[in-house]
Design an enzyme around this catalytic site. Structure first.
Site, PDB file in Angstrom:
ATOM      1  N   LYS A  94      -8.849  -5.372  11.985  1.00 14.31           N
ATOM      2  CA  LYS A  94      -7.744  -4.623  12.594  1.00 14.31           C
ATOM      3  C   LYS A  94      -7.407  -5.195  13.979  1.00 14.31           C
ATOM      4  O   LYS A  94      -6.249  -5.186  14.403  1.00 14.31           O
ATOM      5  CB  LYS A  94      -8.110  -3.139  12.668  1.00 14.31           C
ATOM      6  CG  LYS A  94      -8.205  -2.487  11.283  1.00 14.31           C
ATOM      7  CD  LYS A  94      -6.838  -2.290  10.694  1.00 14.31           C
ATOM      8  CE  LYS A  94      -6.750  -2.393   9.211  1.00 14.31           C
ATOM      9  NZ  LYS A  94      -5.403  -2.204   8.679  1.00 14.31           N
ATOM     10  N   GLY A 145       0.824  -1.210   0.000  1.00 13.23           N
ATOM     11  CA  GLY A 145       0.000   0.000   0.000  1.00 13.23           C
ATOM     12  C   GLY A 145       0.854   1.254   0.000  1.00 13.23           C
ATOM     13  O   GLY A 145       0.403   2.321   0.428  1.00 13.23           O
ATOM     14  N   ASN A 177       1.096  -2.803   5.328  1.00  7.02           N
ATOM     15  CA  ASN A 177       0.263  -1.619   5.583  1.00  7.02           C
ATOM     16  C   ASN A 177      -1.022  -1.589   4.758  1.00  7.02           C
ATOM     17  O   ASN A 177      -2.012  -0.992   5.192  1.00  7.02           O
ATOM     18  CB  ASN A 177       1.118  -0.371   5.277  1.00  7.02           C
ATOM     19  CG  ASN A 177       0.265   0.858   5.067  1.00  7.02           C
ATOM     20  OD1 ASN A 177      -0.119   1.534   6.022  1.00  7.02           O
ATOM     21  ND2 ASN A 177      -0.064   1.169   3.808  1.00  7.02           N
ATOM     22  N   ALA A 203     -12.983  -5.714  13.098  1.00  4.87           N
ATOM     23  CA  ALA A 203     -12.596  -7.098  13.404  1.00  4.87           C
ATOM     24  C   ALA A 203     -11.262  -7.434  12.734  1.00  4.87           C
ATOM     25  O   ALA A 203     -10.396  -8.098  13.325  1.00  4.87           O
ATOM     26  CB  ALA A 203     -13.691  -8.059  12.942  1.00  4.87           C
ATOM     27  N   SER A 217       1.752   3.076  -2.388  1.00  4.55           N
ATOM     28  CA  SER A 217       1.509   4.034  -3.476  1.00  4.55           C
ATOM     29  C   SER A 217       0.681   5.222  -3.044  1.00  4.55           C
ATOM     30  O   SER A 217       0.633   6.234  -3.731  1.00  4.55           O
ATOM     31  CB  SER A 217       0.801   3.323  -4.638  1.00  4.55           C
ATOM     32  OG  SER A 217      -0.465   2.851  -4.230  1.00  4.55           O
ATOM     33  N   ILE A 237      -5.871   9.715   9.983  1.00  7.24           N
ATOM     34  CA  ILE A 237      -4.711  10.252   9.279  1.00  7.24           C
ATOM     35  C   ILE A 237      -5.165  10.716   7.897  1.00  7.24           C
ATOM     36  O   ILE A 237      -5.870   9.977   7.198  1.00  7.24           O
ATOM     37  CB  ILE A 237      -3.621   9.156   9.123  1.00  7.24           C
ATOM     38  CG1 ILE A 237      -3.330   8.466  10.469  1.00  7.24           C
ATOM     39  CG2 ILE A 237      -2.359   9.739   8.505  1.00  7.24           C
ATOM     40  CD1 ILE A 237      -2.835   9.346  11.574  1.00  7.24           C
ATOM     41  N   TYR A 284     -14.242  -4.222   9.303  1.00  7.52           N
ATOM     42  CA  TYR A 284     -12.940  -3.528   9.352  1.00  7.52           C
ATOM     43  C   TYR A 284     -12.333  -3.613  10.758  1.00  7.52           C
ATOM     44  O   TYR A 284     -11.152  -3.966  10.926  1.00  7.52           O
ATOM     45  CB  TYR A 284     -13.129  -2.063   8.938  1.00  7.52           C
ATOM     46  CG  TYR A 284     -11.884  -1.221   9.046  1.00  7.52           C
ATOM     47  CD1 TYR A 284     -10.880  -1.323   8.082  1.00  7.52           C
ATOM     48  CD2 TYR A 284     -11.695  -0.336  10.108  1.00  7.52           C
ATOM     49  CE1 TYR A 284      -9.723  -0.554   8.178  1.00  7.52           C
ATOM     50  CE2 TYR A 284     -10.554   0.434  10.213  1.00  7.52           C
ATOM     51  CZ  TYR A 284      -9.567   0.327   9.240  1.00  7.52           C
ATOM     52  OH  TYR A 284      -8.426   1.077   9.343  1.00  7.52           O
TER      53      TYR A 284
HETATM   54  P1  NAP Z   1      -5.458   4.621   1.163  1.00 11.30           P
HETATM   55  O1  NAP Z   1      -5.102   6.064   1.091  1.00 11.30           O
HETATM   56  O2  NAP Z   1      -6.755   4.181   0.576  1.00 11.30           O
HETATM   57  O3  NAP Z   1      -4.264   3.758   0.521  1.00 11.30           O
HETATM   58  C1  NAP Z   1      -4.391   2.355   0.537  1.00 11.30           C
HETATM   59  C2  NAP Z   1      -3.189   1.723  -0.121  1.00 11.30           C
HETATM   60  O4  NAP Z   1      -3.331   0.302  -0.082  1.00 11.30           O
HETATM   61  C3  NAP Z   1      -3.067   2.093  -1.601  1.00 11.30           C
HETATM   62  O5  NAP Z   1      -1.705   2.148  -1.938  1.00 11.30           O
HETATM   63  C4  NAP Z   1      -3.759   0.925  -2.294  1.00 11.30           C
HETATM   64  O6  NAP Z   1      -3.297   0.823  -3.628  1.00 11.30           O
HETATM   65  C5  NAP Z   1      -3.289  -0.227  -1.421  1.00 11.30           C
HETATM   66  N1  NAP Z   1      -4.137  -1.413  -1.497  1.00 11.30           N
HETATM   67  C6  NAP Z   1      -5.465  -1.513  -1.263  1.00 11.30           C
HETATM   68  N2  NAP Z   1      -5.878  -2.778  -1.476  1.00 11.30           N
HETATM   69  C7  NAP Z   1      -4.771  -3.486  -1.847  1.00 11.30           C
HETATM   70  C8  NAP Z   1      -4.555  -4.835  -2.223  1.00 11.30           C
HETATM   71  N3  NAP Z   1      -5.548  -5.741  -2.255  1.00 11.30           N
HETATM   72  N4  NAP Z   1      -3.304  -5.220  -2.548  1.00 11.30           N
HETATM   73  C9  NAP Z   1      -2.294  -4.333  -2.531  1.00 11.30           C
HETATM   74  N5  NAP Z   1      -2.438  -3.036  -2.177  1.00 11.30           N
HETATM   75  C10 NAP Z   1      -3.667  -2.626  -1.860  1.00 11.30           C
HETATM   76  O7  NAP Z   1      -5.493   4.101   2.669  1.00 11.30           O
HETATM   77  P2  NAP Z   1      -4.756   4.667   3.977  1.00 11.30           P
HETATM   78  O8  NAP Z   1      -5.681   5.604   4.637  1.00 11.30           O
HETATM   79  O9  NAP Z   1      -3.387   5.100   3.653  1.00 11.30           O
HETATM   80  O10 NAP Z   1      -4.706   3.344   4.854  1.00 11.30           O
HETATM   81  C11 NAP Z   1      -3.551   2.524   4.857  1.00 11.30           C
HETATM   82  C12 NAP Z   1      -3.604   1.580   6.055  1.00 11.30           C
HETATM   83  O11 NAP Z   1      -3.749   2.351   7.234  1.00 11.30           O
HETATM   84  C13 NAP Z   1      -4.790   0.607   6.025  1.00 11.30           C
HETATM   85  O12 NAP Z   1      -4.381  -0.641   6.542  1.00 11.30           O
HETATM   86  C14 NAP Z   1      -5.789   1.251   6.969  1.00 11.30           C
HETATM   87  O13 NAP Z   1      -6.640   0.319   7.566  1.00 11.30           O
HETATM   88  C15 NAP Z   1      -4.851   1.884   7.979  1.00 11.30           C
HETATM   89  N6  NAP Z   1      -5.440   3.001   8.731  1.00 11.30           N
HETATM   90  C16 NAP Z   1      -5.722   4.194   8.098  1.00 11.30           C
HETATM   91  C17 NAP Z   1      -6.240   5.242   8.855  1.00 11.30           C
HETATM   92  C18 NAP Z   1      -6.498   6.609   8.271  1.00 11.30           C
HETATM   93  O14 NAP Z   1      -6.995   7.478   9.014  1.00 11.30           O
HETATM   94  N7  NAP Z   1      -6.168   6.880   7.040  1.00 11.30           N
HETATM   95  C19 NAP Z   1      -6.517   5.054  10.208  1.00 11.30           C
HETATM   96  C20 NAP Z   1      -6.255   3.828  10.786  1.00 11.30           C
HETATM   97  C21 NAP Z   1      -5.692   2.806  10.041  1.00 11.30           C
HETATM   98  P3  NAP Z   1      -4.198   0.093  -4.754  1.00 11.30           P
HETATM   99  O15 NAP Z   1      -5.616   0.441  -4.475  1.00 11.30           O
HETATM  100  O16 NAP Z   1      -3.675   0.645  -6.045  1.00 11.30           O
HETATM  101  O17 NAP Z   1      -3.921  -1.368  -4.623  1.00 11.30           O
END
Ligand code: NAP
Length: 259
Positions: free
Chosen positions: A161, A14, A91, A159, A16, A190, A157
């Site tokens: 995490k 993830g 991630n 569950a 990217s 974030i 989600y």
């Molecule tokens: P995001 O902006 O939507 O980015 C998600 C990343 O994961 C992208 O690079 C996406 O690229 C990749 N991805 C999604 N499905 C995938 C798959 N099947 N295989 C490979 N790559 C995949 O999300 P984010 O907010 O950065 O979240 C990243 C992590 O942080 C997640 O685990 C999320 O649960 C956790 N998190 C986020 C927050 C927040 O506030 N943002 C809070 C708590 C936890 P592609 O779609 O091109 O594959």
């Protein structure tokens, strides 16, 4: 000052977008070589180009973290590009919001596969490399949602995490024989592409409920991951750190108004 991680090979799933991209940029800025693993090529290419423009070294491999063959190919591509895997940042994750009344069994399975099964697959694929090297580091991105809090629409989600943290504890014991640690970062809200997709009302409500009065930046998570990946954190394993600006602390809505 942490010992440099320059020259270490890091996979960021993830990487990217969003938090993963923040982790990738922080590690690349410290001189690590970063393999970005995601499905979408355009965003992955852009992330690599921007890391390289800033003087870092990165590559990408199109990967579906829920698919065992794809994960094995991701690891093989990293070995071929950078000679090994020193640090795995598992991630990648998704957070589609749907209340249980409308959630299908397939919705549940999909979130579990991408968020939870992927942690197991990515760690499993790296074990032979950690064993060979006699050391390694794994950092999982979990969440406050599930392990600490709840939110309507995120039963699956939350569950997934929490499941990552259950996985973490036994994984830490099994990886110890390879001198490899595994820890988890639990982000609050974030500012990422994924979070922006939840809408401005959601972002405003979240920012108002955070004692530090701002949404987190991706670098806030990247810096926590960097600590877990450091030599100095070599005696820390099976642990978790919440990085949320204090969001889980207030006991009531009134308490937020008092500060
Ligand atoms: P995001 O902006 O939507 O980015 C998600 C990343 O994961 C992208 O690079 C996406 O690229 C990749 N991805 C999604 N499905 C995938 C798959 N099947 N295989 C490979 N790559 C995949 O999300 P984010 O907010 O950065 O979240 C990243 C992590 O942080 C997640 O685990 C999320 O649960 C956790 N998190 C986020 C927050 C927040 O506030 N943002 C809070 C708590 C936890 P592609 O779609 O091109 O594959």
């Amino acid at each position: 000052m942490l010992t440099s991680i320059a020259g270490k090979s890091v996979i960021v799933t993830g990487g990217s977008k969003g938090i993963g991209r923040g982790i990738a940029e922080i590690f690349a800025a410290q001189g690590a070589t970063v393999m970005i693993a995601a499905r979408g090529e355009e965003a992955a290419q852009l992330a690599v180009a921007e890391i390289e423009a800033a003087g870092g070294t990165a590559a990408y491999h199109l990967t579906d973290v829920a698919d065992w063959d794809s994960v094995q190919e991701m690891v093989a591509a990293t070995v071929s590009a950078f000679g090994g895997v020193d640090i795995l940042c598992a991630n990648a994750g998704i957070f589609p919001q749907v209340k249980m009344v409308d959630m299908s069994p397939d919705d549940w399975d999909h979130v579990m596969s991408v968020n939870l099964k992927s942690s197991f697959l990515c760690v499993k694929a790296c074990i032979p490399l950690f064993e060979k090297a006699g050391k390694g580091r794994v950092v999982l991105t979990s969440s406050i949602t599930g392990p600490v809090t709840g939110y309507p629409g995120w039963a699956h989600y939350g569950a997934s995490k929490s499941g990552q943290l259950g996985f973490l504890k036994t994984a830490a014991m099994e990886l110890a024989r390879y001198n490899t640690t595994i820890n988890a970062v639990l982000p609050g809200n974030i500012m990422t592409e994924g979070l922006a997709g939840l809408g401005q009302d959601y972002l405003d409500a979240m920012a108002a409920s955070i004692p530090l009065k701002r949404l987190g930046a991706v670098a806030d998570i990247g810096n926590a991951a960097l600590f877990f990946a450091s030599d100095e954190a070599g005696y820390v394993t099976g642990q978790q750190i919440v990085v949320d600006g204090g969001q889980i602390l207030p006991e009531s809505l009134d308490a937020i108004g008092e500060i």
